[in-house]
Enzyme design. Sequence first.
Site, short mmCIF file in Angstrom:
data_model
loop_
_atom_site.label_atom_id
_atom_site.label_comp_id
_atom_site.label_asym_id
_atom_site.label_seq_id
_atom_site.Cartn_x
_atom_site.Cartn_y
_atom_site.Cartn_z
CB SER A 1 38.40 46.60 41.78
OG SER A 1 37.92 47.52 40.83
CE LYS B 1 34.42 46.36 40.07
NZ LYS B 1 34.85 47.70 40.50
#
Lengths: 424, 193
Positions: free
Chosen positions: B114, B151
Amino acid sequence: MTTFALVDGNNFYVSCERVFNPKLEGKPVVVLSNNDGCAVARSSEVKALGVKMGTPWFQMKDLARKHGIIALSSNYTLYADLSNRMMSVLRMFSPDQEVYSIDECFLKLDGFGFDLSAYGQTIRQRVHRWTGIPVCVGIGSSKTLAKLANHVAKKRPQWNGVCDLGALSESELNALMASLEVGEVWGVGRKIQEKLAAMRIHTVLDLKQSDAGRIRRSLSVVVERTVMELRGISCLALEEVAPAKQQIMCSRSFGAPVMLLTELCEAVTSHASRAAEKLRRQVSVAGAIHVFICTSPFREEDPQYSQGLTIPLPDPTSDTKKLVKAVLWGLKQIYRPGFRYAKAGVMLMDLSPVATQQNSLFAEEGADEESAHLMQTMDLINRKMGKDAVFIASAGVRKHWQMKSGNKSPCYTTNWGELAEVRC
Amino acid sequence: MTQNSWGGPRPGSGRKPLSSEPTVTLRVPVSHKETVVALVQRLKSSPGIRIPSWLEVHALAEQPPFLAIPLMSHSVRAGFPSPADDYIEKRIDLNEELIQHREATFFLRVRGHSMVGAGIDDGDELIVDRAISPAHGRIVVAVVDGELTVKRFFQREGVVKLVAESAEFADIEFKDGQEMVIWGVVTKVIKSV
């Protein structure tokens, strides 16, 4: 005036596991001793279920099933690394530190002259932020008071993890002490507590206000010192350099009961080697070595046997070969066939630093230097190539007796192959 | 008065001395007699060896113990000294260069895709510093559903979210009352090429 802080990690081993496995947060978790024997650390959820320290795992299995207690094998490599990190962070807060155990240390805060409660909060936040370990801080004018304050900070949520007894008025302090059992005082164990109870001393306040001379006469000078410490008179100084150990112990429970002498020989060789390595690390020699074997007291149906023997050494030594030779001889003296042995151990005693050692005048010349070189080389190889790269052959190659650690977490911080994974 | 040549000590008579210097009588355990004699013999045969005190007798090994001597940066010569000598510096230490807070720095291994847009791939190792406070725009390790997750941290106008760096992954938004735990701030990515 002297001021000490005692900083202590909460449920330290459990907290270490939670740093890399946040799923364990809020769940009942126990860490089991070597060989998955008994509980050595409990999360607050497990404490609330009434599980006591040292409860054998098989005794809490039902409770565990009912409440979903997660049991982990101990991972001392991980705990030692996080402990070192925690102690380094704490060193930033005071020039004087005494590391008291793997999860607690004293800091001297003499003459810091500002709001120590706020300082304690800063310490607490920094350690948690940097290392992930939650800690509590107790502050007082003696080590005993700092320890007591730490207990209050940990057990009473209204203190928010930091308790500075120095900030309390005399009457507030006495009220707090009156609410604490005398058994919570550092150094007051169950036996002393019973004797104190007979003298009608039940609370911490009772002890503080007791007649110190009478305490010395009927108990000991050590307990009298505790009374003085409770009154805020510091009697115990900070020990910044841990004194070299006077005994080195190395013992383990076996993964499965062991009956054969050969397997016991392997185990004690391995323990003696490990102990000798520790001995050389502190640059000492041992004057005697003790070996012991025992069956499991938890297996009541089995015949019980437990025996130990101390073997004095002709010349103090740290040579693994000599120590192993002595210990194997001793083992053969105490071994009795037909028992299911659960544990074996080795203890090095009568330690002295190499520097003060006096060789016997007629010792074999040159042999000591040769053995010292061999041992140095062995330690170096094992440090470089990993534990047990080189070992005494009687330690055995297969090690059937080695302990179980069924549910051990990876060595997240010390082994490149076992790094914690992060989802992405 | 003249000296009488009779009587008195006669030169050259009596027991011959064992040593050129005066001697003393010593009591030695019988079992150790041989050793002492051997020791004295050896001292006689190598007169160069001197014993400063009896305590150091054990140091009289065949070979003297190894003595470590600090290594000099270059050998001494009666000539032109190395012009580089003043410029010697220690080699680069990656721990020093890449790690700001030793106690608070951890290595983690990446699993997933991701964050490819930020140059973080599956299998990379991250250097994570827990001492740095998370600021808007930094790449962080956060705890999401009990798992460590990497993230980009977004914090603007009351909106707090964790942003993926790949179109295939949705952002993770946090509402009021939801607690977000930031574990640490990513400072470096290690990748094999």
